[in-house]
Design an enzyme around this catalytic site. Structure first.
Site, PDB file in Angstrom:
ATOM      1  CG  ASN A   1     -11.975   1.540 -26.613  1.00 33.08           C
ATOM      2  OD1 ASN A   1     -12.297   2.644 -27.381  1.00 33.08           O
ATOM      3  ND2 ASN A   1     -12.722   0.840 -27.266  1.00 33.08           N
TER       4      ASN A   1
ATOM      5  CE  LYS B   1     -19.702   7.902 -26.098  1.00 33.80           C
ATOM      6  NZ  LYS B   1     -18.159   6.587 -25.694  1.00 33.80           N
TER       7      LYS B   1
ATOM      8  CE1 TYR C   1     -21.507   6.394 -28.492  1.00 27.82           C
ATOM      9  CE2 TYR C   1     -21.319   8.002 -29.438  1.00 27.82           C
ATOM     10  CZ  TYR C   1     -20.963   7.431 -29.338  1.00 27.82           C
ATOM     11  OH  TYR C   1     -19.715   7.431 -29.319  1.00 27.82           O
TER      12      TYR C   1
HETATM   13  N1  LIG Z   1     -16.122   4.994 -34.143  1.00 32.85           N
HETATM   14  C1  LIG Z   1     -16.258   6.353 -33.916  1.00 32.85           C
HETATM   15  O1  LIG Z   1     -16.401   6.680 -34.936  1.00 32.85           O
HETATM   16  C2  LIG Z   1     -15.917   7.155 -32.440  1.00 32.85           C
HETATM   17  C3  LIG Z   1     -16.290   8.316 -32.391  1.00 32.85           C
HETATM   18  C4  LIG Z   1     -16.422   8.692 -31.154  1.00 32.85           C
HETATM   19  C5  LIG Z   1     -16.430   8.039 -29.667  1.00 32.85           C
HETATM   20  N2  LIG Z   1     -15.970   6.881 -30.142  1.00 32.85           N
HETATM   21  C6  LIG Z   1     -15.901   5.656 -28.590  1.00 32.85           C
HETATM   22  O2  LIG Z   1     -14.859   5.133 -28.989  1.00 32.85           O
HETATM   23  C7  LIG Z   1     -15.439   4.332 -27.932  1.00 32.85           C
HETATM   24  C8  LIG Z   1     -14.646   2.635 -28.967  1.00 32.85           C
HETATM   25  O3  LIG Z   1     -15.556   2.636 -30.317  1.00 32.85           O
HETATM   26  P1  LIG Z   1     -15.138   2.175 -31.728  1.00 32.85           P
HETATM   27  O4  LIG Z   1     -16.400   3.004 -32.743  1.00 32.85           O
HETATM   28  O5  LIG Z   1     -13.998   1.369 -31.552  1.00 32.85           O
HETATM   29  O6  LIG Z   1     -16.268   0.963 -31.452  1.00 32.85           O
HETATM   30  P2  LIG Z   1     -16.609  -0.602 -32.110  1.00 32.85           P
HETATM   31  O7  LIG Z   1     -15.601  -0.463 -33.270  1.00 32.85           O
HETATM   32  O8  LIG Z   1     -17.951  -0.849 -31.959  1.00 32.85           O
HETATM   33  O9  LIG Z   1     -15.853  -1.588 -31.262  1.00 32.85           O
HETATM   34  C9  LIG Z   1     -16.769  -1.552 -29.617  1.00 32.85           C
HETATM   35  C10 LIG Z   1     -15.345  -2.146 -28.774  1.00 32.85           C
HETATM   36  O10 LIG Z   1     -16.119  -1.900 -27.544  1.00 32.85           O
HETATM   37  C11 LIG Z   1     -16.773  -3.515 -27.359  1.00 32.85           C
HETATM   38  N3  LIG Z   1     -17.765  -3.029 -26.438  1.00 32.85           N
HETATM   39  C12 LIG Z   1     -19.033  -3.398 -26.765  1.00 32.85           C
HETATM   40  N4  LIG Z   1     -20.143  -3.796 -25.983  1.00 32.85           N
HETATM   41  C13 LIG Z   1     -19.646  -4.269 -24.792  1.00 32.85           C
HETATM   42  C14 LIG Z   1     -19.510  -4.583 -23.249  1.00 32.85           C
HETATM   43  N5  LIG Z   1     -20.765  -4.355 -23.232  1.00 32.85           N
HETATM   44  N6  LIG Z   1     -18.671  -4.533 -22.796  1.00 32.85           N
HETATM   45  C15 LIG Z   1     -17.548  -4.851 -23.182  1.00 32.85           C
HETATM   46  N7  LIG Z   1     -16.971  -4.755 -24.332  1.00 32.85           N
HETATM   47  C16 LIG Z   1     -17.666  -4.260 -24.926  1.00 32.85           C
HETATM   48  C17 LIG Z   1     -16.677  -4.152 -28.148  1.00 32.85           C
HETATM   49  O11 LIG Z   1     -16.267  -5.495 -27.550  1.00 32.85           O
HETATM   50  P3  LIG Z   1     -16.792  -6.759 -28.373  1.00 32.85           P
HETATM   51  O12 LIG Z   1     -15.180  -7.040 -30.203  1.00 32.85           O
HETATM   52  O13 LIG Z   1     -16.662  -8.817 -27.778  1.00 32.85           O
HETATM   53  O14 LIG Z   1     -17.801  -6.619 -29.467  1.00 32.85           O
HETATM   54  C18 LIG Z   1     -15.515  -3.973 -29.175  1.00 32.85           C
HETATM   55  O15 LIG Z   1     -14.235  -4.565 -28.573  1.00 32.85           O
HETATM   56  C19 LIG Z   1     -16.923   3.760 -28.574  1.00 32.85           C
HETATM   57  O16 LIG Z   1     -16.414   3.881 -26.545  1.00 32.85           O
HETATM   58  C20 LIG Z   1     -17.522   4.364 -28.401  1.00 32.85           C
HETATM   59  O17 LIG Z   1     -18.186   5.310 -28.407  1.00 32.85           O
HETATM   60  C21 LIG Z   1     -16.222   6.770 -31.004  1.00 32.85           C
END
Ligand SMILES: NC(=O)c1ccc[n+]([C@@H]2O[C@H](COP(=O)([O-])OP(=O)(O)OC[C@H]3O[C@@H](n4cnc5c(N)ncnc54)[C@H](OP(=O)(O)O)[C@@H]3O)[C@@H](O)[C@H]2O)c1
Length: 247
Positions: free
Chosen positions: A91, A159, A155
Site C-alpha cells: 500500500n 500507478k 504519479y
Molecule cells: N487517498 C487517495 O485518494 C488515494 C487514491 C488512490 C490511491 N491511493 C493510494 O493508496 C495508498 C495509500 O494512500 P493514503 O491516501 O492512505 O496515503 P497516506 O495517508 O499519505 O498514508 C501513506 C502511508 O504509506 C506509508 N508510506 C509512505 N511512504 C513510505 C515509504 N517510503 N516507506 C514505507 N511506508 C511509506 C506512510 O507511512 P508513515 O505514516 O510512516 O508516513 C503511511 O502509512 C497509496 O499507494 C496511494 O497512492 C490513495
C-alpha cells in the site's frame, strides 16, 4: 481463524490512511498483521494499540519502501516473529503534484522508488515465503485509467506501471497457485488527499458521480475480499473502487 492457526498478512505502508484501515480490517478478519511505516512511529504504535485492544495482533516495523534492504528486512522480521506469510498488501505510496516543466528530479525519483520499484521489490522479497493459496494485493489508483486534471503525470505513470506489473506477475505466480491483484481506489479521505487542499478536494468530489470521497474502510473491504479463499479465481486484475470517477 483461531489464534493457534492465525494466518499472517504483511502490509507495507500500514500506519495511516488506507493502509491503517487495511491493517484493522485484516486483523478483524483474524490475521496477525505486521505492517511497515517510514516516519510516523506515533501513528504506527497507536494502530498496534487499537488492534490489540480489539483482541487482534499487529506489529509495527520501520521500513522505508525506497530502500531495498528495508523491504527484505521487513519480510525477514515477519518470518522470524510469526513463522509464516499468507497475504502481502503493498500500500505504501507517495504523491507529488507538479506540471511537467516544474517536476524536480527528487520528486520523480521518490515516486518511482516508492510507488514502482518499492512495490516490485516488496513482492520479490515476499514471494519465496508464500505458498499455494497465497495472496498479493497492490494498492494502485484509478488515476491509472483517468487523471482528469493536470499536474499528476508522474504519479499517474507510477500507478499505470503497477497495473501492468500485476499482469506480468500474475503469469509468473499462477503455476504456484498464488494470486496477485491491484486495488485501484479513487479519492479517499486520507492525509494524502487533504494535503492537496480544500479546492482540490472539492474538485475531485465534483468529478465523482457519487459526489463523495471513499472512506478508507471501503477500500479495506475490497482488499479483505481479494485476500479470501473465495477470491481464488481472481488474478492479474485491477479492481477499481472510485465512486464512478473513471467512467
Ligand atoms: N487517498 C487517495 O485518494 C488515494 C487514491 C488512490 C490511491 N491511493 C493510494 O493508496 C495508498 C495509500 O494512500 P493514503 O491516501 O492512505 O496515503 P497516506 O495517508 O499519505 O498514508 C501513506 C502511508 O504509506 C506509508 N508510506 C509512505 N511512504 C513510505 C515509504 N517510503 N516507506 C514505507 N511506508 C511509506 C506512510 O507511512 P508513515 O505514516 O510512516 O508516513 C503511511 O502509512 C497509496 O499507494 C496511494 O497512492 C490513495
Amino acid at each position: 481463524m483461531t489464534n493457534d492457526i492465525r494466518k499472517v498478512a504483511l502490509v507495507f505502508g500500514g500506519s495511516r490512511g488506507i493502509g491503517a484501515a487495511i491493517v484493522s480490517r485484516l486483523a478483524e478478519d483474524g490475521y496477525t498483521v505486521p505492517f511497515t511505516y517510514v516516519s510516523r512511529e506515533d501513528a504506527a504504535n497507536d494502530l498496534v494499540g487499537k488492534v490489540r485492544a480489539a483482541g487482534g495482533e499487529a506489529l509495527a516495523i520501520k521500513a522505508d519502501s525506497a530502500k531495498p534492504e528495508d523491504l527484505s528486512a521487513a519480510v525477514g522480521t515477519t518470518i522470524d516473529r510469526f513463522g509464516r506469510l499468507d497475504v502481502v498488501v503493498v500500500n505504501a505510496g507517495v504523491a507529488r503534484m507538479g506540471l511537467v516543466d516544474a517536476v524536480p528530479l527528487e520528486d520523480l525519483d521518490l515516486q518511482l522508488d516508492v510507488n514502482v520499484r518499492g512495490v516490485y521489490l516488496a513482492i520479490q522479497a515476499a514471494v519465496p515465503h508464500l505458498k499455494e493459496g497465497g495472496r498479493i494485493i497492490t494498492i494502485g489508483s484509478n488515476i491509472a485509467i483517468r487523471s482528469g486534471f493536470p499536474g499528476a503525470s508522474v504519479y499517474q505513470t507510477t500507478k499505470a506501471a503497477v497495473a501492468g506489473m500485476v499482469k506480468g506477475l500474475a503469469l509468473d505466480l499462477a503455476p504456484r497457485g498464488i494470486t496477485i491483484n491491484n486495488v485501484q481506489p479513487g479519492p479517499t479521505k486520507t492525509d494524502m488527499i487533504s494535503a492537496l487542499g480544500n479546492e482540490a478536494t472539492d474538485m475531485v468530489i465534483g468529478m465523482t458521480p457519487l459526489k463523495r470521497m471513499a472512506e478508507p474502510a471501503e477500500i479495506a473491504g475490497l482488499v479483505s475480499y481479494v485476500a479470501r479463499d473465495e477470491a481464488g479465481y481472481v488474478t492479474g486484475a485491477s479492481l477499481t473502487i472510485d465512486g464512478g470517477f473513471a467512467l
